[in-house]
Design an enzyme around this catalytic site. Sequence first.
Site, PDB file in Angstrom:
ATOM      1  N   GLY A  35      -3.666  -0.534  -4.228  1.00  0.00           N
ATOM      2  CA  GLY A  35      -2.869  -1.760  -4.250  1.00  0.00           C
ATOM      3  C   GLY A  35      -1.612  -1.635  -3.411  1.00  0.00           C
ATOM      4  N   GLY A  41      -7.623   4.745  -6.717  1.00  0.00           N
ATOM      5  CA  GLY A  41      -8.267   5.800  -7.506  1.00  0.00           C
ATOM      6  C   GLY A  41      -9.784   5.697  -7.389  1.00  0.00           C
ATOM      7  N   ARG A  52      -5.721  -8.870  -3.938  1.00  0.00           N
ATOM      8  CA  ARG A  52      -6.675  -8.643  -5.024  1.00  0.00           C
ATOM      9  C   ARG A  52      -7.113  -9.946  -5.689  1.00  0.00           C
ATOM     10  NH1 ARG A  52      -4.468  -3.069  -7.882  1.00  0.00           N
ATOM     11  NH2 ARG A  52      -5.809  -1.691  -6.687  1.00  0.00           N
ATOM     12  N   LYS A 109       1.012   8.155  -8.331  1.00  0.00           N
ATOM     13  CA  LYS A 109       0.121   8.425  -9.473  1.00  0.00           C
ATOM     14  C   LYS A 109      -0.487   9.818  -9.349  1.00  0.00           C
ATOM     15  CE  LYS A 109      -1.747   4.223  -9.164  1.00  0.00           C
ATOM     16  NZ  LYS A 109      -2.726   3.165  -9.237  1.00  0.00           N
TER      17      LYS A 109
END
Length: 406
Positions: free
Chosen positions: A359, A382, A45, A206
Site C-alpha cells: 500500500g 506482504g 485499492r 512492518k
Amino acid sequence: MISNITAMRNVKSLKDIDVIGKRVLIRVDFNVPVDSHHNISDDRRIRAALPTINYCIDHNACSITLVSHFGRPGGKYDEKYSLKNIVKRLERLLQKQVVFVEDFENSRDEIAACSLERVFLLENIRFHEGEKKNDPELSKKLASICDIYVNDAFGAAHRKHASTYGVMEYVETKVAGFLMMKEIEAFRKALENPVRPIALVIGGAKVSSKITLLKNVLKKIDKLIIGGAMSNTFLTALGYDMQQSLYEEKYIETAGEVMEEAKHNGVKIYLPVDLVITDSVESPVDVRVVPSQDVLDGFQAVDIGPATVKLFSEAIGLSNTIIWNGPMGIYEIDRFSKGTYKIANAIADCYAYTFVGGGDTADAVDRAGEADNFSFISTGGGASLELLEGKILPGFANLDRKEEEL
Ligand code: ADP
Ligand code: MG
C-alpha cells in the site's frame, strides 16, 4: 518456482458462477494510506475492487456487502480506524449509495432485502477481536449474511483471519474476485521465467511480519537491497548503535541469520552506507546525513543518504527483474522522502521487469510520478513476498476449484 501460483490460478472466479438473486459478501482490501486528517492519499485499492463490485451489480445480485479491515486497531473500536472515512470516496467511485453498517449482526434483515440501489459497507472488521484470531463464531456470523463469498482482498490474502479465510468454511460457494485473478496472473508472468539477476528491494516499517520470510526468499533471488526501518534492524545486528531509530529488538538475531544465509546462498546484501537522521520527526530542528555507523545520540534514521542512493541505484541498474516492497524512509514527510523517490526513479529507469507491491510503496511510486513506468503495481505487499517465497496464500487455499487439486 511457480507451482504454488499454478495451483492458485485454478480457483473459480466470479465468472464461473451465477450471482443473480444472491446475497454476495465481498472481502475487499480498503486499507488505503491516509494522512493525519483522514484524507485518502491513494485510492488505488478501492479502484482495484470496482470491477468485482460492478460485475455483481450488473449481474443482478440480490445484495452486495463489502467487508474490509483498516489499519491495526487491535480488536476494539477506535474512531481513527473507522471505515466511515472512506464512504464518500467509495460512493463517488461506484456512483451508488453506500450504506455504512456499524453493527452487521443486527442488520441481517436489511442486507437480505434485495436492493441494488445501494451497496453495504461493514465497519472495520478488525474492530472484532475474532477477526485476527480467525474465530469460528465471527466466521459463522459473516457466513450467515451471504449466499456467496467473494475474496478480492489480495492485499490481505496472506492472512488467516476470519473474513479472509475462516468464513470460507461456512459458505457453500466461495470464489475469487477479479483483482485476485489479475494479481495472480501478473505474478505468474513475473515469476514463471524471471530473467536474472533478480533483485529484491525491501524497506518499510512492518519488520516483524516481513523479516522471517526473507530467509526463504533468499533461495529465489540474487541480490537483497535493504533500506527503511527494515535496515535499522540489520544495522543493529551488525553492531551499530541506531539510537532512537525504529528497529525491532526481537528480530536482531533473525537479521543476523538472514545475512548468514545470504552468504551461504551467494546472495549479495546491500545495506545503507549513509543515513538521513533527525532529532525529531514531527518538528525537526537538526537534520543531517551521517555514515550508518555514526547515528548521533538522541537522533533517528528517517531516510537513506545520497551515497546509499547511488549504491542501491547501481545494484538496481544491473538487475533484470526487480521486486520492490517497502519505502526507504518516512516518505510521507517531504523532507525524508528523497531516498524513496530516487529509488523509485532508479527502478523505473531500468530496462527490466519491475514489480512493486504494498500500500505505502505503491503510494510512494505514484507520488514519485513513476506509476506508469513500472511493469506491474500490486496491491499486496506482504502477500507478494509470500508468493515469492513459494507459499499458497490462505486467501486462495479454500476457494472453490475448477478441477480437483493438481
Ligand atoms: P507497505 O505498505 O508498502 O507494505 P510498510 O507498511 O511496511 O510498507 O512500510 C511503510 C511505512 O514505513 C511508511 O509509513 C514509512 O513512513 C515507514 N518507514 C520507512 N522507513 C522508516 C524509518 N526509517 N523510520 C520510521 N518509519 C519508516
Ligand atoms: Mg503499509
